[in-house]
Design a protein around this motif. Structure first.
Motif, short mmCIF file in Angstrom:
data_model
loop_
_atom_site.label_atom_id
_atom_site.label_comp_id
_atom_site.label_asym_id
_atom_site.label_seq_id
_atom_site.Cartn_x
_atom_site.Cartn_y
_atom_site.Cartn_z
N ILE A 58 46.03 31.86 34.40
CA ILE A 58 44.99 32.88 34.32
C ILE A 58 44.12 32.84 35.57
CG2 ILE A 58 42.92 33.58 33.05
CD1 ILE A 58 44.25 32.67 30.52
N ARG A 59 43.80 31.60 36.02
CA ARG A 59 42.92 31.48 37.18
C ARG A 59 43.60 32.07 38.42
NH1 ARG A 59 41.89 26.34 36.84
NH2 ARG A 59 43.39 25.73 38.44
N ILE A 60 44.86 31.71 38.61
CA ILE A 60 45.58 32.19 39.80
C ILE A 60 45.70 33.72 39.76
CG2 ILE A 60 47.83 32.22 40.94
CD1 ILE A 60 48.07 29.25 40.03
N PHE A 61 46.01 34.25 38.57
CA PHE A 61 46.12 35.70 38.45
C PHE A 61 44.79 36.36 38.81
CE2 PHE A 61 45.19 39.43 35.88
CZ PHE A 61 46.19 40.28 36.31
N SER A 62 43.67 35.83 38.26
CA SER A 62 42.37 36.45 38.51
C SER A 62 42.02 36.41 39.99
CB SER A 62 41.28 35.73 37.71
OG SER A 62 41.62 35.73 36.35
N ASN A 75 32.73 43.75 40.72
CA ASN A 75 31.83 43.28 39.66
C ASN A 75 32.16 41.85 39.26
OD1 ASN A 75 30.51 45.64 39.64
ND2 ASN A 75 31.37 46.40 37.72
N ALA A 76 33.45 41.51 39.30
CA ALA A 76 33.86 40.16 38.89
C ALA A 76 33.12 39.12 39.72
CB ALA A 76 35.37 40.00 39.04
N GLU A 77 33.03 39.35 41.03
CA GLU A 77 32.37 38.36 41.88
C GLU A 77 30.87 38.34 41.64
OE1 GLU A 77 35.00 36.48 42.53
OE2 GLU A 77 34.05 36.04 44.44
N VAL A 78 30.28 39.51 41.34
CA VAL A 78 28.85 39.54 41.02
C VAL A 78 28.60 38.75 39.74
CG1 VAL A 78 26.92 41.02 40.46
CG2 VAL A 78 28.57 41.77 42.15
N VAL A 79 29.43 39.01 38.72
CA VAL A 79 29.26 38.31 37.44
C VAL A 79 29.48 36.81 37.61
CG1 VAL A 79 30.17 38.06 35.11
CG2 VAL A 79 29.87 40.33 36.06
N ARG A 80 30.46 36.45 38.45
CA ARG A 80 30.72 35.02 38.67
C ARG A 80 29.51 34.35 39.30
NH1 ARG A 80 33.54 31.49 42.32
NH2 ARG A 80 33.43 33.07 43.92
N GLY A 81 28.83 35.09 40.19
CA GLY A 81 27.60 34.56 40.76
C GLY A 81 26.59 34.22 39.66
N GLY A 82 26.49 35.11 38.67
CA GLY A 82 25.58 34.85 37.55
C GLY A 82 26.02 33.65 36.74
N VAL A 84 36.28 44.93 32.90
CA VAL A 84 37.26 44.38 33.84
C VAL A 84 36.62 43.25 34.64
CG1 VAL A 84 38.66 44.89 35.88
CG2 VAL A 84 38.55 46.53 34.01
N GLY A 85 35.41 43.50 35.13
CA GLY A 85 34.72 42.50 35.94
C GLY A 85 34.42 41.23 35.16
N ILE A 86 33.94 41.40 33.92
CA ILE A 86 33.60 40.23 33.11
C ILE A 86 34.87 39.42 32.82
CG2 ILE A 86 32.85 39.53 30.81
CD1 ILE A 86 30.78 41.75 30.93
N ALA A 87 35.95 40.12 32.45
CA ALA A 87 37.19 39.41 32.15
C ALA A 87 37.69 38.65 33.37
CB ALA A 87 38.25 40.39 31.66
N LEU A 88 37.64 39.29 34.55
CA LEU A 88 38.12 38.62 35.76
C LEU A 88 37.24 37.44 36.13
CD1 LEU A 88 39.14 41.64 38.00
CD2 LEU A 88 40.66 39.90 37.04
N ALA A 89 35.91 37.60 35.95
CA ALA A 89 35.01 36.50 36.29
C ALA A 89 35.28 35.29 35.40
CB ALA A 89 33.55 36.95 36.15
N LEU A 90 35.48 35.56 34.09
CA LEU A 90 35.79 34.45 33.18
C LEU A 90 37.15 33.86 33.52
CD1 LEU A 90 34.57 35.86 29.76
CD2 LEU A 90 33.53 34.06 31.13
N GLY A 91 38.12 34.76 33.87
CA GLY A 91 39.45 34.29 34.21
C GLY A 91 39.43 33.38 35.42
#
Lengths: 248, 525
Positions: B348-352, B403-410, B333-340
């Motif tokens: 997709i961006r607005i939804f994420s 997790n999405a925000e953590v992954v986005r940081g990466g 879920v986190g990875i998908a949201l970070a990519l989104g």
């Protein structure tokens, strides 16, 4: 800039803007099979942007680019087709730091060309031998010197059997001692008949290898000529000023 | 003359090697250079020693020395370590009250008496072997996955992430299967066409009642109804097959065999048929053989194991089910949201962004309350989801947003050149992301991810406010038992729960350090 029958890259009427900034202005350039072209010019003149357009790392607003009969347009399928034909070497190497040298060189053959791992590794070792670093195959890029990294980057691009190689200032971020080993590799490649477009300030390389030298300023091609004519007999005052500053 | 000599210098002799300076390592060296090397440090050292004296020593006294031990352990301790302390027996609170004469210590017989409750909750005594088997299965599958040197990571991961959850569900919850792939697909499709026809009818009737847009609605409704009829003709062979299967003597096995044949044939053909499809055919048949073995072993064809309602689950079982499910499902879920969130497609961006900000803005307690008490009010009457599942989904989405925000940081830490180089080699967006960008991004954020996993593990204790009895909830329930009401029960219980939480969290932390060290091999030269 004549349209030749066997040109492999042909750029016609290319115009590109970054926002309001007109970065490429009416570029026309044909590159024949096996031709070596060196593009030089002051920084900000659009050299890198031009060659990045050729493999669609940059999009453009006007004109057309045809690579090996494939016209680049908004159709993304064709973008991948073009990228398979065109190898690129970057100023900052851009090796994948989490993969070993060998894995860097087998990644695209395995995942794009769908080669078996064993075949891809054998082919990659052949190219690593060609750039004279087979013994480093199992190291990570971070463990190599800058010159070695750039040679790996050249081998990585070659593993895809490109028809054209683009070099975006390949020696600009190297220590002076390492420039030579990279240039030697590029000279070898040129002697094997590879079509090359090289953005560089290495005028010695241009003199030795290039078929044509293209000088760019302010987003346009100011002058293009054989190296002998270009260095001895530059026509445009802007070219002469540039040459007087870098050839001391 | 001398100036001239200074400006041109040629070394005649190389500087010889010298012995290293006095050793500053080792215990005495450490004391001298780090603890007692200045007046301030002497003071700080003494203050720290005092602090330790006033915290560690009483803790050890309470937990070990003054503690009341269960008879078995006590007799062993008395024989080997010290003589005569603490109470006599360990069946009720009297053991822990005898210590009234001196300072009261931890009441371990209480923990011993309640131990099974802490682990299983109200899970029926006779069925507890199923929980143990699930724990053992999890350990057997997880340990080899965590040890990098062991082979067959792909199969191992498949078993743990796909097969194990299904097996664990039927083990822990029980129950059997009425049908398999074909029946499910048929039900799903016929349900879909049914609801489509229903929607079409409603639209048409609504159209007849309205003035202006009426005709359009009627037309639209008729179209949808027509479409659903057309689809139902396409689905008809499927439903016919299902009815045949359900009419046979052993519907599950018939359905299973038919599904296995159809899926394997499809896999075989899609992977190149006679030319190159044999390997995938064998793999597919092996997977179905495994599924068949599970069905046979758990007796899913004739009702399976007795159903244990999730309301009876409790203790460490619930804590582990909630946290492991949360950790495993929140990652994708986190990875998908970070990519989104980095997508170039605005929708997709607005939804994420909206999704992430919503879940991050709402407290977990609110999420759990909503999932437990409000959601059933909104769902149509006959449609219910198990309470535990609702909580699991809520926690997975909540943790996923973090997790999405953590992954986005990466992802932000990966230079653009990496993706450009991959594109220049002809790799597509998905291959570039999966092979180049994401592996590097995740390595950068292991500390952050494990941080949120640990937080999630401890946040699972919040489920006790929505009537799920996790380890902490079970613990608090046990405080109400008058049989074990002693002055130290509360402290003993929390100390015990704290130790269990600590073991798991510390384990995760240490393992993450190990992984970090291993995956960052390329950064050391």
């Amino acid at each position: 800039m004549t349209m030749t029958a066997n040109s492999i890259v042909s750029i016609a009427g290319l115009n590109k803007w970054f926002g309001d900034f007109h970065v490429l202005r009416d570029i026309n350039l044909d590159v024949g099979k096996g031709e070596r072209i060196v593009i030089c010019g002051p920084s900000g003149s659009g050299k890198s942007t031009l060659i990045r357009c050729i493999n669609a790392l940059e999009e453009f607003q006007e004109g057309r680019i045809v690579v090996d009969g494939i016209e680049l347009g908004p159709n993304l399928r064709r973008v991948d087709d073009v990228r398979r034909e065109v190898g690129m070497v970057f100023q900052s190497f851009n090796l994948f730091p989490h993969l070993t040298v060998l894995e860097n060189c087998t990644l695209a053959p395995i995942w794009v060309r769908h080669l078996a791992k064993k075949d891809a590794e054998a082919a990659a070792m052949k190219y690593l031998e060609r750039v004279k670093i087979p013994q480093q195959a199992h190291k990570f890029p971070g463990q190599l010197s800058g010159g070695q990294q750039q040679r790996v980057a050249i081998a990585r691009a070659l593993t895809m059997n490109p028809k054209v190689m683009l070099f975006d200032e390949p020696t600009s971020s190297l220590d002076p001692e390492m420039v030579k080993e990279v240039l030697d590799t590029m000279v070898d490649l040129a002697q094997e008949g590879m079509t090359m477009l090289v953005v560089t300030h290495e005028m010695g390389f241009a003199r030795e290898v290039a078929d044509r030298v293209v000088f760019m300023d302010a987003g346009q091609i100011i002058e293009a000529n054989t190296p002998a004519e270009f260095f001895a007999n530059a026509q445009h005052p802007r070219t002469r000023l540039f040459l007087s500053q870098i050839l001391r | 003359m001398s100036e001239h000599a200074a400006s041109s210098f040629v070394r005649q002799e190389l500087v010889p090697e010298r012995a290293a300076p006095v050793n500053t390592t080792g215990f005495v060296g450490f004391l001298r250079t780090r603890l007692f090397n200045s007046p301030t440090n002497v003071l700080l050292t003494l203050a720290s020693l005092l602090l330790l004296w006033f915290t560690v020593v009483p803790a050890i006294r309470f937990l070990v020395i003054d503690a009341v031990w269960p008879p078995a352990i006590r007799s062993w301790l008395v024989d080997t370590v010290w003589r005569g302390s603490g109470g006599s027996s360990g069946t009720d609170r009297s053991a822990c009250l005898e210590t009234a004469g001196h300072a009261a210590g931890a009441c371990w017989p209480y923990v011993q008496a309640k131990f099974t409750q802490f682990i299983y909750g109200f899970y029926p005594q006779a069925e507890r072997w199923r929980v143990n088997l699930t724990f053992i299965l999890a350990a057997v599958l997880l340990l080899p996955l965590l040890i990098p040197r062991l082979p067959a990571k792909g199969i191992n991961a498949g078993l743990f992430f796909v097969a194990f959850p299904v097996v664990a569900f039927f083990l822990l919850h029980g129950g059997g299967l009425g049908g398999f792939g074909i029946s499910w697909t048929a039900s799903l499709l016929s349900g879909l066409t049914g609801s489509m026809g229903e929607a079409g009818r409603k639209l048409a009737s609504a159209g007849e009642a309205t003035e202006v847009v009426g005709p359009i609605l009627v037309l639209l409704g008729k179209l949808v109804m027509l479409l659903s009829t057309a689809v139902s003709f396409l689905v008809w062979p499927m439903t016919w097959l299902r009815d045949q299967i359900q009419a046979s003597s052993r519907p599950l096995w018939t359905d299973f065999a038919a599904s296995a044949m159809i899926v394997s044939a499809l896999v075989f053909i899609l992977n190149g048929g006679i030319r190159s499809g044999w390997r995938s055919l064998i793999a597919s048949l092996a997977v179905f053989a495994g599924i068949g073995a599970v069905i046979a072993a758990l007796g899913l064809d004739h009702g399976g194991l007795p159903v244990v309602d999730t309301r009876l689950w409790g203790g460490l079982l619930v804590t582990l089910v909630v946290s492991v499910t949360g950790i495993v499902t929140s990652m994708p879920v986190g990875i998908a949201l970070a990519l989104g969130r980095r997508s170039t497609i605005p929708l997709i961006r607005i939804f994420s962004v909206a999704f992430i900000e919503f879940w991050r803005g709402v407290p977990l307690i609110t999420v759990l309350f909503f999932a437990t008490y409000m959601l059933p009010l909104f769902l149509p009457g006959n449609f219910t989801i198990d309470g535990l599942v609702r909580v699991l989904i809520g926690i997975a989405l909540f943790a996923g947003a973090y997790n999405a925000e953590v992954v986005r940081g990466g992802l932000l830490a990966i230079p653009r050149g990496q993706a450009e180089a991959a594109s220049a080699l002809g790799l597509s967006y998905w291959k570039t992301t999966a092979l180049i960008v994401m592996p590097q991004a995740l390595r950068h954020v292991i500390p952050g991810l494990v941080n949120s996993f640990i937080a999630l593990f401890k946040d699972t204790s919040l489920v006790s406010i929505v009537a799920l009895f996790d380890l902490l909830g079970q613990l608090r329930a046990s405080f109400a038992d008058p049989v074990w009401a002693t002055p130290t029960t509360l402290f003993t219980g929390f100390a015990f729960a704290g130790m269990i939480y600590f073991v798991f969290c510390f384990g995760m932390s240490r393992y993450s350090l190990f992984v970090e060290h291993r995956l960052n091999a390329h950064r050391r030269s």
